[in-house]
Design a protein around this motif. Sequence first.
Motif, PDB file in Angstrom:
ATOM      1  N   THR A  69      25.103 -19.354  58.611  1.00 25.85           N
ATOM      2  CA  THR A  69      24.995 -18.699  57.306  1.00 25.85           C
ATOM      3  C   THR A  69      23.600 -18.122  57.090  1.00 25.85           C
ATOM      4  OG1 THR A  69      24.319 -20.742  56.286  1.00 25.85           O
ATOM      5  CG2 THR A  69      26.655 -20.257  56.227  1.00 25.85           C
ATOM      6  N   ALA A  70      22.781 -18.155  58.099  1.00 25.39           N
ATOM      7  CA  ALA A  70      21.408 -17.650  58.008  1.00 25.39           C
ATOM      8  C   ALA A  70      20.631 -18.321  56.886  1.00 25.39           C
ATOM      9  CB  ALA A  70      21.396 -16.130  57.838  1.00 25.39           C
ATOM     10  N   CYS A  71      20.718 -19.649  56.815  1.00 27.26           N
ATOM     11  CA  CYS A  71      19.979 -20.373  55.762  1.00 27.26           C
ATOM     12  C   CYS A  71      18.534 -20.588  56.161  1.00 27.26           C
ATOM     13  CB  CYS A  71      20.646 -21.707  55.461  1.00 27.26           C
ATOM     14  SG  CYS A  71      20.484 -22.929  56.774  1.00 27.26           S
ATOM     15  N   MET A  72      18.192 -20.340  57.411  1.00 21.81           N
ATOM     16  CA  MET A  72      16.824 -20.400  57.937  1.00 21.81           C
ATOM     17  C   MET A  72      16.272 -21.814  58.072  1.00 21.81           C
ATOM     18  SD  MET A  72      15.843 -17.030  57.792  1.00 21.81           S
ATOM     19  CE  MET A  72      16.656 -15.624  57.096  1.00 21.81           C
ATOM     20  N   LEU A  73      17.125 -22.825  57.933  1.00 26.08           N
ATOM     21  CA  LEU A  73      16.574 -24.176  58.040  1.00 26.08           C
ATOM     22  C   LEU A  73      16.133 -24.485  59.462  1.00 26.08           C
ATOM     23  CD1 LEU A  73      18.696 -26.490  55.757  1.00 26.08           C
ATOM     24  CD2 LEU A  73      16.499 -25.467  55.339  1.00 26.08           C
ATOM     25  N   ALA A  75      14.973 -22.308  61.609  1.00 30.25           N
ATOM     26  CA  ALA A  75      13.720 -21.575  61.816  1.00 30.25           C
ATOM     27  C   ALA A  75      12.567 -22.269  61.097  1.00 30.25           C
ATOM     28  CB  ALA A  75      13.866 -20.146  61.320  1.00 30.25           C
ATOM     29  N   THR A  76      12.872 -22.846  59.923  1.00 34.63           N
ATOM     30  CA  THR A  76      11.830 -23.537  59.166  1.00 34.63           C
ATOM     31  C   THR A  76      11.432 -24.829  59.867  1.00 34.63           C
ATOM     32  OG1 THR A  76      12.865 -22.679  57.180  1.00 34.63           O
ATOM     33  CG2 THR A  76      11.242 -24.394  56.865  1.00 34.63           C
ATOM     34  N   ALA A  87      18.860 -12.074  57.797  1.00 29.80           N
ATOM     35  CA  ALA A  87      20.119 -12.285  57.077  1.00 29.80           C
ATOM     36  C   ALA A  87      20.552 -11.002  56.397  1.00 29.80           C
ATOM     37  CB  ALA A  87      19.933 -13.372  56.034  1.00 29.80           C
ATOM     38  N   LYS A  97      26.952 -14.532  53.226  1.00 26.04           N
ATOM     39  CA  LYS A  97      25.706 -14.300  53.941  1.00 26.04           C
ATOM     40  C   LYS A  97      25.898 -14.587  55.423  1.00 26.04           C
ATOM     41  CE  LYS A  97      20.968 -15.942  53.603  1.00 26.04           C
ATOM     42  NZ  LYS A  97      20.182 -17.107  53.208  1.00 26.04           N
ATOM     43  N   TYR A  98      25.353 -13.743  56.262  1.00 20.87           N
ATOM     44  CA  TYR A  98      25.465 -13.986  57.702  1.00 20.87           C
ATOM     45  C   TYR A  98      24.256 -13.388  58.410  1.00 20.87           C
ATOM     46  CZ  TYR A  98      26.702  -9.180  58.976  1.00 20.87           C
ATOM     47  OH  TYR A  98      26.663  -7.841  59.210  1.00 20.87           O
ATOM     48  N   PRO A 120      22.795 -27.411  58.481  1.00 18.86           N
ATOM     49  CA  PRO A 120      23.733 -28.100  57.595  1.00 18.86           C
ATOM     50  C   PRO A 120      25.197 -27.774  57.891  1.00 18.86           C
ATOM     51  CG  PRO A 120      22.737 -26.259  56.459  1.00 18.86           C
ATOM     52  CD  PRO A 120      22.161 -26.265  57.828  1.00 18.86           C
TER      53      PRO A 120
ATOM     54  N   PRO B 106      22.925 -23.615  51.603  1.00 19.30           N
ATOM     55  CA  PRO B 106      22.559 -22.750  52.736  1.00 19.30           C
ATOM     56  C   PRO B 106      22.687 -21.261  52.432  1.00 19.30           C
ATOM     57  CG  PRO B 106      24.068 -24.464  53.454  1.00 19.30           C
ATOM     58  CD  PRO B 106      24.023 -24.543  51.969  1.00 19.30           C
ATOM     59  N   ILE B 107      23.631 -20.904  51.564  1.00 14.64           N
ATOM     60  CA  ILE B 107      23.824 -19.485  51.254  1.00 14.64           C
ATOM     61  C   ILE B 107      23.034 -19.094  50.019  1.00 14.64           C
ATOM     62  CG2 ILE B 107      25.550 -17.721  50.729  1.00 14.64           C
ATOM     63  CD1 ILE B 107      27.621 -19.685  51.911  1.00 14.64           C
ATOM     64  N   PHE B 216      19.015 -12.369  49.863  1.00 14.70           N
ATOM     65  CA  PHE B 216      19.039 -12.627  51.308  1.00 14.70           C
ATOM     66  C   PHE B 216      17.915 -11.951  52.101  1.00 14.70           C
ATOM     67  CE2 PHE B 216      23.927 -12.724  50.643  1.00 14.70           C
ATOM     68  CZ  PHE B 216      23.801 -13.887  49.931  1.00 14.70           C
ATOM     69  N   ARG B 219      13.727 -16.228  52.422  1.00 10.78           N
ATOM     70  CA  ARG B 219      13.834 -17.524  51.784  1.00 10.78           C
ATOM     71  C   ARG B 219      12.561 -17.741  50.975  1.00 10.78           C
ATOM     72  NH1 ARG B 219      18.466 -19.632  50.713  1.00 10.78           N
ATOM     73  NH2 ARG B 219      19.397 -20.843  52.365  1.00 10.78           N
ATOM     74  N   TRP B 221      10.767 -20.211  50.352  1.00  9.24           N
ATOM     75  CA  TRP B 221       9.685 -21.065  50.855  1.00  9.24           C
ATOM     76  C   TRP B 221       8.811 -20.361  51.884  1.00  9.24           C
ATOM     77  CZ3 TRP B 221      14.880 -22.700  51.504  1.00  9.24           C
ATOM     78  CH2 TRP B 221      15.410 -22.542  52.780  1.00  9.24           C
ATOM     79  N   TYR B 222       9.222 -19.188  52.315  1.00 11.94           N
ATOM     80  CA  TYR B 222       8.358 -18.415  53.209  1.00 11.94           C
ATOM     81  C   TYR B 222       7.366 -17.532  52.444  1.00 11.94           C
ATOM     82  CZ  TYR B 222      11.468 -19.443  57.144  1.00 11.94           C
ATOM     83  OH  TYR B 222      12.188 -20.065  58.112  1.00 11.94           O
TER      84      TYR B 222
END
Lengths: 171, 516
Positions: A69-73, A75-76, A87, A97-98, A120, B106-107, B216, B219, B221-222
């Motif tokens: 879902t490209a949540c970036m976790l 990457a973080t 994303a 989101k993708y 997740p 997440p979304i 989108f 994020r 936090w960046y």
Amino acid sequence: MKVNHNIKSYFLLSIFSGMKFTFIKMIKNLFNKKKMITLNYPEEKYSYGPRFKGNHILTVKKDGSLRCTACMLCATNCPAQCIRITADEHQDSSVEKYPISYEIDILRCVYCGFCEEACPVDAIRMGPEWQTPDTNGSQFTYDIRYLAHRSQLKGGVESSLDDHERHNWGI
Amino acid sequence: MSDKKENLVSCVVNGKSVTVSKNTSIIKAFKAAGEDIAHYCYHPGLSVAGCCRLCMVEIEGNPRTQIACNTMVAEGMKITNQSEKIKEDVQWGLDFHLLNHPLDCPICDQAGECGLQEQYMKFGQYEPEMNQNKVKKNKVVSLGEKIVLDTERCILCSRCVRFTDEVSKTHELGIFNRGDRSEVGTFNGKELNNDYALNTVDICPVGALTSKDFRFKQRVWYLKRAEAICTGCSTGCSIYLDYNDEGFFRVMPKPNENNNSYWMCDEGRDLYQHLNPKKRLVQVCPSQSINASSSEEAVQGLKTTLENITDKTKVGVLVTGQYSVEDYQAFFSSIKEKTSIEKVYHWFDQKNSENDFDDLLIRGDKNPNTKGLLSVTKDLSLNLVDSLELKNTASHLDVLIVLGPEYNKFFSTLDEKIAMFKKAGQVFYFSSVKLEALDALSNVTQIPLPSLVERGGTYINYKGLEQKVAILPKVISGILNFSEIAKVLRGEKVQLEPVFLKTQKVKDNQFNFQKK
């Protein structure tokens, strides 16, 4: 001049004892090929168990689309900062989101598995493949196609969690 | 004095004593004491609704817990929100809020700055006691050109509804249906497209309302945050600029009681685009007679051109009110030394609409620093004259120096001015934003400037409020700011700083989803 008479200083002796080991192994291997402990890479390859944390896989849903879902976790959480995701909005509103690009700079990757831990939705896994050599520098950046749909994956690895199932369970 | 004392009450908040004026709510007393208190429906710029029940406090002597937003402070009250009773209350409150809240983190675009996430980690972490399925509602509802609504994530705090009722007074939004089927929506499919609509995204405590523009992209936090002012009009709202080493991404209003309160208009939110390299004038576009490849060489060219002119009356300076006080001071003093000019032409488009005002924030004068320009020209005893005069005299000028607009869309006489540039001998056009129409003119040298936050400086708004803009590192290499331009014009050497922006990778492996 004082000469050290320690037996270890006679290096020729050590060489011969090493040669003895080598010859014994050689003769054993010549007459009993099956018990040979080395592999003829790349003709012969060793495969690890499924829990081995090797090359990354992006899992897919039942319909074959990406689970991420490209949540970036990932990457973080990545300590080597080797994951790069872009994303975008999906045409299908139930997906929302993708990732339009997902890149792993495999030369920076430390195979720590933190990306797997952080995800997740079970979208990234580290599979049993472990061979990364290549001849071209640009091949070391794994893109979305390679991660999800490389030929070894035979159409992609399905994630254990699906949006539709989740929706039907009411969560 | 005695009158004032009568209007004050003192109370004890979490063991700290504070004195506030009468009729102050407990939540404001908490803020005054610097104590943390959770709240979703309460917003200092809106009326009190008291529907989220998360700002619970315990008052000594009162057996029941109370909400802090709608209870007023009385003399000698002892209030706490740190007791076990309150923690339990908040936990149950959260349980109730999260009953039907989807696990969308997440979304969801709000992940990272969501009140529910923070509060859950602080007080929640319970075992959910519901065994029914969650109520499913509409997910991606477009509320207009700018905003997307997710009714599942909404916790019905009604902030957005109260905003359209009380602040923008456009009344687009309402809460429909009953119980756990209630959801925010618009009346008769009317769109939420007013000039202040994106404020509802800012005040939404969860990710129910998201901005289509920012959605989108990054994020949260960046992102790093810088304070600046909006330069869209003479109100000069205080803003936060969210950026990272990939560029600028978002503009949000910074609460400022003296100026913009908690709001800003939607037009001002496009400001960040003018700071990113895509819209910027990135390198010098030299004219036929000026041979320059860098910003410094172009200013050197201006210097030699000015030195070669014997008749100083043939030099014109045309300025817009879009630069800071420090910029004008540096620029005008160096130009004055070189040419001893006495008058400056003022490019002011908004003569007819100068005093327009929409009763909230947007003003007719689209220049953030008209007052600053007036005061600097006065200090340097320069005569500021209307640029209409230039229309007939442009052909007599050998050199015309222009401090062009930063936001072209507000300048309606742009085409007229470009036609006028053709008549002048040599034109040196300074701006941070690209104006493509100038590329066709062979006598115009375009010289890039640093953007608002790279220049920094002081801006004076319509009522004389001076506001400072912090300086951020440059995103485009080899460009001079005004003090460096002044140095070059004086013949001194300058040393340029390195840039901080990462070069963007070309994304050639974009994955296009095909619907099955």
